[in-house]
Motif scaffolding. Structure first.
Motif, PDB file in Angstrom:
ATOM      1  N   GLU A 108       0.800  -1.212   0.000  1.00 16.50           N
ATOM      2  CA  GLU A 108       0.000   0.000   0.000  1.00 16.50           C
ATOM      3  C   GLU A 108       0.840   1.272   0.000  1.00 16.50           C
ATOM      4  N   ALA A 109       2.071   1.192   0.504  1.00 19.23           N
ATOM      5  CA  ALA A 109       2.911   2.386   0.584  1.00 19.23           C
ATOM      6  C   ALA A 109       3.434   2.820  -0.781  1.00 19.23           C
ATOM      7  N   VAL A 110       3.368   1.920  -1.759  1.00 19.40           N
ATOM      8  CA  VAL A 110       3.862   2.242  -3.093  1.00 19.40           C
ATOM      9  C   VAL A 110       2.752   2.996  -3.843  1.00 19.40           C
ATOM     10  N   SER A 111       3.052   4.223  -4.276  1.00 18.49           N
ATOM     11  CA  SER A 111       2.061   5.030  -4.969  1.00 18.49           C
ATOM     12  C   SER A 111       2.342   5.144  -6.461  1.00 18.49           C
ATOM     13  N   ASN A 112       3.494   4.686  -6.889  1.00 14.36           N
ATOM     14  CA  ASN A 112       3.889   4.801  -8.295  1.00 14.36           C
ATOM     15  C   ASN A 112       4.000   3.409  -8.898  1.00 14.36           C
ATOM     16  N   ILE A 113       3.016   3.030  -9.714  1.00 11.74           N
ATOM     17  CA  ILE A 113       3.027   1.681 -10.287  1.00 11.74           C
ATOM     18  C   ILE A 113       4.053   1.553 -11.398  1.00 11.74           C
ATOM     19  N   CYS A 114       4.625   2.667 -11.823  1.00 11.25           N
ATOM     20  CA  CYS A 114       5.602   2.613 -12.907  1.00 11.25           C
ATOM     21  C   CYS A 114       6.920   1.973 -12.474  1.00 11.25           C
ATOM     22  N   ILE A 115       7.141   1.900 -11.151  1.00 13.79           N
ATOM     23  CA  ILE A 115       8.375   1.279 -10.669  1.00 13.79           C
ATOM     24  C   ILE A 115       8.175  -0.209 -10.389  1.00 13.79           C
ATOM     25  N   LEU A 116       6.959  -0.691 -10.611  1.00 15.02           N
ATOM     26  CA  LEU A 116       6.642  -2.095 -10.350  1.00 15.02           C
ATOM     27  C   LEU A 116       6.538  -2.870 -11.659  1.00 15.02           C
ATOM     28  N   PRO A 117       6.873  -4.155 -11.640  1.00 11.66           N
ATOM     29  CA  PRO A 117       6.652  -4.980 -12.838  1.00 11.66           C
ATOM     30  C   PRO A 117       5.159  -5.167 -13.080  1.00 11.66           C
ATOM     31  N   LYS A 118       4.757  -5.319 -14.335  1.00 11.21           N
ATOM     32  CA  LYS A 118       3.345  -5.415 -14.674  1.00 11.21           C
ATOM     33  C   LYS A 118       2.656  -6.619 -14.050  1.00 11.21           C
ATOM     34  N   THR A 119       3.436  -7.652 -13.714  1.00  9.96           N
ATOM     35  CA  THR A 119       2.832  -8.847 -13.114  1.00  9.96           C
ATOM     36  C   THR A 119       2.533  -8.668 -11.632  1.00  9.96           C
ATOM     37  N   ALA A 120       3.011  -7.552 -11.032  1.00  8.48           N
ATOM     38  CA  ALA A 120       2.848  -7.362  -9.590  1.00  8.48           C
ATOM     39  C   ALA A 120       1.586  -6.600  -9.215  1.00  8.48           C
TER      40      ALA A 120
END
Length: 529
Positions: free
Chosen positions: A79-91
């Motif tokens: 929940e603390a992650v607000s930027n999905i661009c730093i995450l892999p698409k499968t996550a």
């Protein structure tokens, strides 16, 4: 010996001579059912205008997302992650179907601000171009009714075509066409509805068009809620079909402005329309003896402007007359300041210490009290003083929001929201009053163009407001501070303009100049005495 001038229609009880304004005022001064139905039908165009103006709130938003629990080794998704661009698409995954928004359908979540905001910016740019190119057609060749019909038709067709957009670029282009088409709807509706009634009802009828826009603004969230979870394209379908039906109603049931027809030399059509909408006594036989007396002498006919093949003739007339240019410059300056607040305040809600959803809901409801208060005050306060008062109130409220943001003691979220609502309400009320004021400041031959330019200045404020809001996220002075200073100071531009409450509407530039000169002579005699 020349034969005496024959009146267009004969009424034995009428005086031998009567001016155009007096004649029209006599027979449309009493507000009847025919006039009410005409004004209501014309004002209803604001519903579809508002829907297309704010539809991007529900089609271009960035949907919520959640972690899928299938993150790759070493990656973090919580929940603390607000930027999905730093995450892999499968996550991660969208909470709803990707088709609910153009952002998720075309994978624009990591695109730049320019690309994300391109459709909305294209819409307002289209409004600017449409207003400049199409506005004069309502004063020159097409008239109020035909321009309203064509604008609604172009808007409805482009809305339907938007459903088939394959990518963001085609989508942005169709939004540009949509804005181009809707640019003159509000102007034509306001001018046409007010020119069908006498001066006693002019202000109240003018407010009807604002209520139409408010109804469209409030109905859009309902349509979006009913279709929640469905493709964003469905929302464009549901807003385009009713607009097409409305175009048919305008084409066959709306009357052209009799004032415009007289100015363009089409007197028989004007008289026919006056018969349809005029409040005629029941004991009068329409077929025997005639009802409406137009005691114009043939020589007077030449005093009115003849149709011009140059559609920008009204623009040239406005710029060519010093008094007209002064009035137009002042009105446009005030409109620009109002536009900054009107479009900027809703965009800046995320910078307040208050729930964003409640804030947006309260803003959507502010049009109602603004329209109601304007309705009750329109015939009781001077146009000029009311406009100065509303802009000053909006300016002070906006500057106070900036001041509260710099106070580090306590939580001022609720107070900030209250001030924001006051500022937005003041901008709405000032806009309503300015449109009515503009109608009365300019004669029939250029009235539509003058109002169109004022609305263009308002839209121009909307073009700059997103940039100011973006800069204001780091320093509130660039948003709330400048909003307040702009609307407050620019509102003072109307100080030198004449008061128009209760005055007669003029039809030609010469008539307006004559009335203005008579007012100055009266003031001079009072000062000398």
């Amino acid at each position: 010996m020349a034969e005496p001038t024959q009146p267009l229609l004969i009424d034995p009880n009428s005086p031998p001579r009567r001016s155009l304004d007096d004649t029209i005022e006599t027979y449309i001064g009493t507000f009847g059912w025919a006039q009410f139905l005409q004004a209501a039908l014309v004002s209803f165009s604001g519903v579809f205008d508002a829907q297309q103006t704010f539809i991007s709130v529900f089609t271009d938003f960035e949907p919520t997302w959640h972690c899928t629990g299938r993150s790759e080794p070493g990656s973090i998704c919580h929940e603390a992650v607000s930027n999905i661009c730093i995450l892999p698409k499968t996550a991660w995954s969208w909470d709803f179907s990707p088709h609910v928004s153009v952002i998720s359908e075309w994978n624009l979540q990591c695109a730049g601000s320019f690309v994300k905001g391109l459709p909305e910016s294209s819409f307002f740019v289209g409004c600017l171009f449409g207003g400049l190119i199409l506005s004069t057609l309502a004063d020159s060749s097409l008239g109020r009714k035909n321009m309203l019909f064509l604008s609604c038709l172009l808007m409805s067709i482009s809305t339907m075509l938007t459903v088939f957009s394959p990518n963001i670029w085609v989508y942005a282009f169709l939004r540009f066409v949509n804005g181009f088409g809707r640019a003159t709807i509000g102007t034509c509706a306001l001018v046409l509805s007010t020119e069908l009634v006498g001066k006693k009802w002019r202000g109240r009828v003018g407010i009807m068009s604002f209520f139409g826009f408010m109804l469209g603004f409030l109905s859009l969230p309902i349509v979006a809620y009913v279709n929640r979870g469905k493709s964003w394209r469905v929302l464009y379908v549901w807003t385009s079909i009713p607009t097409i039906i409305y175009c048919v109603l305008v084409r066959y049931f709306v009357c052209e402005s009799p004032r415009w027809l007289f100015v363009r030399g089409r007197r028989e059509e004007a008289i026919s329309i006056l018969k349809r909408v005029a409040s005629i006594p029941k004991n009068t036989d329409v077929n025997n003896g005639g009802v409406i007396s137009m005691s114009f002498e043939e020589g007077e006919e030449e005093e009115y402007e003849k149709p011009s093949v140059n559609i920008y003739e009204s623009m040239k007339v406005l710029v060519g007359k010093r008094w007209a240019l002064k009035r137009l410059s002042a009105i446009m300056a005030v409109a620009f300041g109002i536009g900054l607040v009107y479009y900027g305040m809703p965009l800046a809600l995320s910078d307040l210490d208050f729930n964003i959803y409640l804030s947006a809901a309260f803003n959507a409801l502010m049009d109602l009290p603004a329209n109601l208060i304007t309705l009750f005050l329109v015939d009781k306060l001077s146009r000029r003083n009311a406009l100065i008062g509303f802009t000053a109130l909006g300016g002070v409220s906006s500057v106070l929001i900036f001041a509260l943001q710099n106070m580090r003691i306590g939580n001022h979220g609720a107070l900030q929201l209250a001030l924001e609502l006051i500022s937005y309400f003041s901008a709405c009320s000032a806009f309503n009053m300015e449109m009515i004021y503009t109608i009365e400041l300019f004669p029939t031959c250029v009235r539509n163009s003058a109002i169109a330019l004022a609305r263009q200045a308002l839209v121009l404020g909307g073009v700059f407001s997103p940039i100011m809001v973006a800069a204001g996220r780091k320093n509130g002075f660039w948003s709330f501070g400048l909003f307040g200073l702009a609307i407050g100071l620019l509102g003072l531009c109307v100080v030198g303009l004449p008061e128009t409450r209760g005055s007669d509407l003029c039809d030609t530039m010469d008539e307006e100049e004559c009335k203005d000169q008579q007012s100055k002579n009266v003031i001079t005699r009072i000062v000398i005495a």
